[in-house]
Design an enzyme around this catalytic site. Sequence first.
Site, PDB file in Angstrom:
ATOM      1  N   GLY A 177      -5.130   3.375  -4.148  1.00  0.00           N
ATOM      2  CA  GLY A 177      -6.358   3.959  -4.672  1.00  0.00           C
ATOM      3  C   GLY A 177      -6.147   5.355  -5.223  1.00  0.00           C
ATOM      4  O   GLY A 177      -7.064   5.937  -5.785  1.00  0.00           O
ATOM      5  N   ASP A 181       0.851  -1.176   0.000  1.00  0.00           N
ATOM      6  CA  ASP A 181       0.000   0.000   0.000  1.00  0.00           C
ATOM      7  C   ASP A 181       0.891   1.233   0.000  1.00  0.00           C
ATOM      8  O   ASP A 181       2.090   1.146   0.280  1.00  0.00           O
ATOM      9  CB  ASP A 181      -0.893  -0.042   1.246  1.00  0.00           C
ATOM     10  CG  ASP A 181      -1.799   1.170   1.349  1.00  0.00           C
ATOM     11  OD1 ASP A 181      -2.327   1.602   0.316  1.00  0.00           O
ATOM     12  OD2 ASP A 181      -1.956   1.689   2.469  1.00  0.00           O
ATOM     13  N   LYS A 182       0.331   2.382  -0.314  1.00  0.00           N
ATOM     14  CA  LYS A 182       1.123   3.622  -0.332  1.00  0.00           C
ATOM     15  C   LYS A 182       0.919   4.421   0.950  1.00  0.00           C
ATOM     16  O   LYS A 182       1.821   4.561   1.763  1.00  0.00           O
ATOM     17  CB  LYS A 182       0.764   4.479  -1.547  1.00  0.00           C
ATOM     18  CG  LYS A 182       1.580   5.780  -1.623  1.00  0.00           C
ATOM     19  CD  LYS A 182       1.096   6.681  -2.724  1.00  0.00           C
ATOM     20  CE  LYS A 182      -0.196   7.394  -2.361  1.00  0.00           C
ATOM     21  NZ  LYS A 182      -0.025   8.403  -1.301  1.00  0.00           N
ATOM     22  N   ASP A 224      -1.437  -1.050   6.059  1.00  0.00           N
ATOM     23  CA  ASP A 224      -1.698  -0.603   7.425  1.00  0.00           C
ATOM     24  C   ASP A 224      -3.151  -0.278   7.687  1.00  0.00           C
ATOM     25  O   ASP A 224      -3.503   0.089   8.806  1.00  0.00           O
ATOM     26  CB  ASP A 224      -0.852   0.627   7.748  1.00  0.00           C
ATOM     27  CG  ASP A 224      -1.290   1.840   6.942  1.00  0.00           C
ATOM     28  OD1 ASP A 224      -1.722   1.659   5.789  1.00  0.00           O
ATOM     29  OD2 ASP A 224      -1.203   2.961   7.468  1.00  0.00           O
ATOM     30  N   ASN A 284      -8.488  -1.171   4.397  1.00  0.00           N
ATOM     31  CA  ASN A 284      -8.599  -1.370   2.951  1.00  0.00           C
ATOM     32  C   ASN A 284      -7.500  -2.285   2.405  1.00  0.00           C
ATOM     33  O   ASN A 284      -7.519  -2.625   1.226  1.00  0.00           O
ATOM     34  CB  ASN A 284      -8.562  -0.020   2.226  1.00  0.00           C
ATOM     35  CG  ASN A 284      -7.332   0.788   2.575  1.00  0.00           C
ATOM     36  OD1 ASN A 284      -6.768   0.638   3.660  1.00  0.00           O
ATOM     37  ND2 ASN A 284      -6.906   1.645   1.681  1.00  0.00           N
ATOM     38  N   ASP A 285      -6.553  -2.684   3.247  1.00  0.00           N
ATOM     39  CA  ASP A 285      -5.490  -3.594   2.819  1.00  0.00           C
ATOM     40  C   ASP A 285      -5.708  -5.023   3.314  1.00  0.00           C
ATOM     41  O   ASP A 285      -4.914  -5.904   3.009  1.00  0.00           O
ATOM     42  CB  ASP A 285      -4.130  -3.095   3.332  1.00  0.00           C
ATOM     43  CG  ASP A 285      -3.817  -1.683   2.886  1.00  0.00           C
ATOM     44  OD1 ASP A 285      -4.028  -1.394   1.702  1.00  0.00           O
ATOM     45  OD2 ASP A 285      -3.382  -0.869   3.719  1.00  0.00           O
ATOM     46  N   PHE A 340     -11.545  23.435  -6.895  1.00  0.00           N
ATOM     47  CA  PHE A 340     -10.672  22.514  -7.611  1.00  0.00           C
ATOM     48  C   PHE A 340     -11.473  21.331  -8.149  1.00  0.00           C
ATOM     49  O   PHE A 340     -12.440  20.892  -7.549  1.00  0.00           O
ATOM     50  CB  PHE A 340      -9.605  21.998  -6.646  1.00  0.00           C
ATOM     51  CG  PHE A 340      -8.684  20.978  -7.245  1.00  0.00           C
ATOM     52  CD1 PHE A 340      -7.488  21.363  -7.816  1.00  0.00           C
ATOM     53  CD2 PHE A 340      -9.020  19.635  -7.238  1.00  0.00           C
ATOM     54  CE1 PHE A 340      -6.637  20.422  -8.361  1.00  0.00           C
ATOM     55  CE2 PHE A 340      -8.177  18.695  -7.789  1.00  0.00           C
ATOM     56  CZ  PHE A 340      -6.980  19.083  -8.347  1.00  0.00           C
TER      57      PHE A 340
END
Length: 1168
Positions: A681, A418-419, A808, A811-812, A544
């Site tokens: 994501g 994951d990032k 962590d 979602n992982d 934005f």
Amino acid sequence: ITMSRERSDSQGSLGPDDEVMPYSDDETDDELHPDSDEEGPPRGPQAEETKSTESGWNVKANDRVFCNLPEFQKKYLLCLKKSKYSGNGIKTYKYNALTFIPLNLFEQFKRVANLYFLALLILQIIPEISTLPWYTTLVPLVLVLGITAIKDLVDDLFLNLHFIIEIETNQPFYYSADILLLSSSNPNSLCYVETAELDGETNLKFKMGLKVTDERLQEEHQLAQFDVCEEPNNRLDKFTGTMRWRKDRFPLDLDNMILRGCRIRNTDVCHGLVIFAGADTKIMRNGGKTRFKRTKIDELMNYMVYSIFVILILLCAGLAIGNSFWYEEVGSRAWYLKDGKDQTASYRGFLSFWGYIIVLNTMVPISLYVSVEVIRLGQSKFINWDLQMYYQEKDTPAKARTTTLNEQLGQIEYIFSDKTGTLTQNIMAFKKCTIAGRTFVDFSWNKYADSKFEYLDHSLVACIRSKKDKDAMEFFKLLSLCHTVMVEQNEDELVYQAASPDEGALVTAARNFGFVFLSRTQDTITISEMDQEMTYEVLALLDFNSDRKRMSIILRFPDGRIRLYCKGADTVIYERLSPNSRHKEVTQTALDIFANQTLRTLCLCYKDISKQEFDAWAKKHKAASVAMSNREAALDGVYEQIESNLMMIGATAIEDKLQDGVPETIAKLAKADIKIWVLTGDKKETAENIGYSCELLTDNMQIHYGEDIKLNRHVCVFSPQNEILYEKKKKRRRLRLKRLGRRPVPATPQDATQPIDDWEKESRQVDFVNMACECEAVICCRVTPKQKANVVSLVKKYKKAVTLSIGDGANDVNMIKTADIGVGISGQEGMQAVMSSDYAFAQFRYLERLLLVHGRWSYIRMCKFLRYFFFKNFAFTLVHFWYSFFNGFSAQVAYEDWFITLYNVMYSSLPVLLVGLLDQDVNDKLSRKFPKLYLPGQQGALFNYKNFFISLFHGIFTSLVVFFIPYGAFLQTMGQDGEAPSDYQSLAVVMASSLIFTVNLQISLETSYWTFVNCFAVLCSIAIYFGIMFDIHSAGIHVIFPSTFTFTGVAPNALRQPYLWLTIILTVGISLLPVIFIKFLCKTIWPSVGDNQKSGKLHPKYEVEEEEKKKPAPFQRDRLSRRSAYAFSHSRGYADLIASGRSIRRRPAAARPDPRDSITEVPQAGNI
């Protein structure tokens, strides 16, 4: 009163939109239900009302009787029914009190060896074929099953948790259900949530109750007057429904829902209705199933056990045939061998076959599995006790949450990471800026500054404090005014709520330079400019979005001037600059420098607008804002007109802080030939920027996107969900049309690019995996939790590779469960990833030590242990085979019964156990210094069928020597006292003694890392053998148990003969001499990696390449996203909320606190 869900899909929704986070690819009941088809025949309101009351997900507040009605029951076992609504509890464990024994036994008897010993136990009960007592198998089998069951139970206790909903007010807390927000203590039912458990984002997001629920449903007795419905699903980004209440219909979307895992912030009280609980919640629907994981060595051991079975059956069959021929030719004709049984030679051979099955059973020793479990347990403890993986800041040690996968850590080929929160801290820091062509890189003068804010350029501070540099003043004024940050008063503090960490970092930077954002209303914004409070009128807020990549604000100054402030990506700002704008080239150079330092950049500019120009534009803006069709496009066109001829002020550079040691860890793992994929994501621009920051990507790599299949040294940035989503939607549509009796609609042009059948789909999957696996690094972006797991599954399926997933957040979890090894990081996102993981620690950098040190050591130790264990048991068991040629193939054993029982338990187990626990070819520092040492594990070079057959032939050779040298020495011999020690019992003692010396000295030759414990174990094993042997051969124990201990006085009589000691020495010497010779050749001609390291001659391919001094690579113009990461990644702000006025507190006017008193920011949203 009911609430029915309205489908928002349409014919045109088949094509997935990459700008919107896609649905997960799981099918849900409501998607496959024909009544939910958007293409169904038109239905009137009455029909729709009737249908909605008959089916769907109906929830009535505070009414258990309603929820237990028969129509809300479902079958779960035969005719038994239970409520379709889940309770609050969820389970993350495998066993319970009822299922533990049967399920655990089922899992254990999946091991072929355990089934083999169970069958062997049954055979030993039959008197006619039993050659060994039944208890010799029963006791070890019960011990093995019991020890393994206890270990599995302890492992499972770490997962045995229940989560029950508990809501407390006046505290930040986690919701454990998916809840419809009805009202809150904030104005307009506004509620701030942190969604780190769901998406890794620590910045606050807002949720809002419906206006009707806010105004009319404040009392508890009113909350039971409506109900809602929507089928449970796993789509974290989507919630669409319609509430019916008092004959009115009110739309619901995700902004009205607080999902499980969200954390409530800055809200005293909130009321909500539980929609989904327990296993029905969206995050649990994304969690995936708990899988039973086994190592490749376990699988290989099973196949080797099959091979041993084949060898065993062939040997037994050959010996049984030999028994039949021997009885026919010899036994039946010798009167002194008559046993009084009328049995044919064939039947005797049949009984002999089963007798040899029992005699040779130790070819597959049951103690092997006990020893493996003990070694794994010890290796897990070493991981837990490793102080170099202890994170002192949070008092978090590393934790091996399973004891069955340690050696697999030494065979990892692919890491899926994951990032957010795994590679990064999700904390943005304002690092550098360029103002009017000058680049600036102490806030001791500002006593209100954030103490954790780091910025060390004194010249910029001097410019601000002098108040003479108009450009610098304008720069920070823009940062304090041009944003959608909201601020609220919390006692004597001002708390900022930012839509993204980037935005929070910019406003915090302005605050620390003396431009403090104080408050805003629907029409004004107030800041403190160097201790002077100023209020500006907000004329328009141009928010934005991902197409515009910029945001603007139009303000009326106190002196009447109208000015537009704009910030955005340089790719869009430079196109809109005025020809008269200064500092463009210098700013561009600074942007290139910032980009090469992997900083997230943003350009700042302004434009003065005349009153006439603004009035004309305002009319167009109003018309576009009320357009009934294509409103967004119309607004973008109007925005484009005003955002032109801009004047450059400067640019900012923000660092997305990585965790400590991430680049170094990735570099080391890459040198170990471990391929790292990042699954996130985020949009590809954001993910790519982080890829450069953590040095997963480098400037000499060629980047390809999507379906570019040139397989040179490059990186693939891929979004796999489009094809998956298309296939799932098309499949669901076909099912719905089939139920409705319709034909599928004709193919659209888009269908031509999609797979037409399963074969083509699988072919594309293979092509994707083959292409991606040729890359040095892969980034999969815009993926949901389910799709992360799908990517891992594809690599496992088509590459047969050992995979590791690390994350962590909740979602992982699915990805962690799918991979061969799951690692959870206990970070800012809760503990759900940790609770589902196999290993857990606090920092990504510890992964290097986990794999290159603990994983490598565990693999080497286990392989050495297994090779030796097979050898020593072949050497032990095959002596029976050679002895059979001299006893008429009668299934007589070559050793004493008690020696057979204790050989693997007492006489040869301890030294090899210690090798499996403590041995190391090189120390931990060298293991990390030379990552190429990890390669043998990936290649499976240390334990495979080649090694197995080497152990087999080594065992055959040793058994030949152990039997035939003593046998030859006993032929026609005479003892020192004139006696002939040539009886069977003395031969058994000499063979056993020779074998014990041989196997214990053999493990000494195999040991690479000697300690006092290893030396003691070898000597102790030999001493235990002689001590027990002399004891069970004594006359005293024979008197007590005459039928059990029959070798009375054999050992003292045989071992007092020097001739037999010479025989033992000769046997041991001949057994070990070839081994010593081969090892000498290997160390001198074919040295191993460890041998080279010890001699200081490590092969060049294993050396870590010298770190070259990195020269700033020239910025490549085709990589604009690297310096535009903020503008690409920043989500839509709070402009709509601000413009609606619903965020403004309706409280009695009170004196605003002096900004000097206390101005703070939410820790999750900025530089803290």
